[in-house]
Design an enzyme around this catalytic site. Structure first.
Site, PDB file in Angstrom:
ATOM      1  N   ASP A 187       3.672 -12.054  18.158  1.00 29.03           N
ATOM      2  CA  ASP A 187       4.115 -10.647  18.091  1.00 29.03           C
ATOM      3  C   ASP A 187       5.639 -10.529  18.139  1.00 29.03           C
ATOM      4  OD1 ASP A 187       1.306 -10.131  18.455  1.00 29.03           O
ATOM      5  OD2 ASP A 187       1.600 -10.247  20.621  1.00 29.03           O
TER       6      ASP A 187
ATOM      7  N   GLU B 235      -2.994  -1.843  14.216  1.00 29.45           N
ATOM      8  CA  GLU B 235      -2.070  -2.113  15.319  1.00 29.45           C
ATOM      9  C   GLU B 235      -0.748  -2.610  14.737  1.00 29.45           C
ATOM     10  OE1 GLU B 235      -3.933  -5.116  17.715  1.00 29.45           O
ATOM     11  OE2 GLU B 235      -3.844  -6.651  16.155  1.00 29.45           O
TER      12      GLU B 235
END
Length: 345
Positions: free
Chosen positions: A13, A245
């Site tokens: 991420d 997301e």
């Protein structure tokens, strides 16, 4: 495919930012766990954050026929800058973070489960891009769900925004009644989302940040993403394009680019608009599926070139919760569309 940037830890991420000519990466820190894989994401059991930096990405060629660097560039690990035990409201799962600089201060935004196992978003403040960061004792008022992405605009006021949201384990589907923590509906917990004829995809969320960068200046809004062929919101069953997301915002010229993951179809895609609040119109894919279930990214301009930071599970031989940060160059065509190979001039 390029090699992992960081090999001594598992990282995912990646939120990349350039501060004073140096590139900083704010990733999740994956770790080994005995928790079995499930669609709620319990196996992603992270407890702290590191910050990494590098001075150059010159090892990567702009030649589209050369897809990777022989050796990854030198990356400095600045160590742990925040851990779960430092944050009073957190119970577990420090998921994907982001960072921002505004008026000389640095802000680290992070999602975590509170003592009731509900995801909220916190903020920690520091005087340096590498911390240390001091967390506020409570989550940002009005925040919920996961994957905060901060964006500071280039206007005179340095207007700042926070984008967030994530389906299934990220609990975004629990807020269909409204955009406040009080609207949480636990009956939607788990791998659920709207579906069926006429159902529209759930929107990511956006709020303007107040001057202190630690609270919202106004209500949380839906960030509307439209299908270009209809001008209407994307259908809930359109899993190749609907938001799941991994929100990210960047700006090139006068165009705002909102990019995100489609989750269970494993694409990174983007939409464009002319206002940071939207609406945005779907524009295409940035990255095809990689090894591993999740895909999460950031896009940043560094030393005159544009870069896509992302992750995959190559280093762990496909273990979904043990990921590694990678980077590749991206380009824009004459119309401003993102392309993966350098256009022929």
């Amino acid at each position: 495919m390029s090699p992992p940037l960081i090999t001594h830890l598992y990282t995912a991420d990646p939120s990349a930012h350039v501060f004073d000519g140096k590139l900083y990466i704010y990733p999740s820190h994956d770790r080994e766990t005995d928790i079995q894989f499930n669609d709620n994401g319990d196996q992603y059991d992270m407890v702290d954050y590191h910050v990494f930096s590098l001075d150059s990405l010159d090892a990567y060629s702009s030649n589209p026929s050369i897809s990777s660097a022989a050796e990854p560039p030198k990356v400095t690990d600045h160590g742990v800058v925040l851990s779960a035990e430092q944050v009073p409201w957190v119970s577990r799962q420090l998921w994907a973070p982001d960072a921002a600089r505004r008026k000389g201060k640095y802000y680290l935004y992070f999602p975590a489960r509170d003592k009731n196992s509900v995801f909220r978003i916190g903020v920690a403040v520091g005087d340096s891009p590498i911390g240390p960061f001091k967390p506020d004792p409570e989550p940002i008022p009005g925040s919920f769900s996961i994957d905060p992405a901060s964006f500071v605009d280039d206007d005179a006021d340095e207007s700042a925004y926070l984008y967030f949201g994530g389906l299934w384990g990220g609990q975004l589907q629990c807020y269909q009644k409204g955009n406040t923590p009080e609207d949480f509906d636990e009956s939607w917990l788990g791998p659920k989302e709207p579906s069926g004829p006429g159902a529209k995809a759930l929107f990511p969320k956006v709020a303007k940040l107040a001057g202190d960068m630690r609270s919202f200046d106004g209500p949380v809004r839906d960030l509307v993403i439209l299908a270009p062929e209809t001008g209407e919101p994307i259908d809930a069953d359109d899993h190749d394009r609907r938001f799941f997301e991994a929100a990210w915002m960047h700006k090139r010229g006068d165009t705002y680019y909102f990019s995100y993951s489609t989750g269970d179809t494993h694409y990174l895609v983007y939409a464009t608009g002319d206002n940071p609040f939207g609406p945005f119109t779907y524009a295409g894919r940035i990255l095809e599926p990689v090894l591993g279930w999740t895909t999460h990214h950031s896009i940043v301009e560094f030393q005159g070139r544009w870069w896509l930071f992302h992750h995959d599970c190559e280093l762990s031989n496909g273990v979904n919760h043990l990921r590694s940060v990678k980077v590749k160059e991206i380009f824009y065509d004459k119309e401003g569309k993102i392309v993966t190979e350098k256009p022929v001039e």
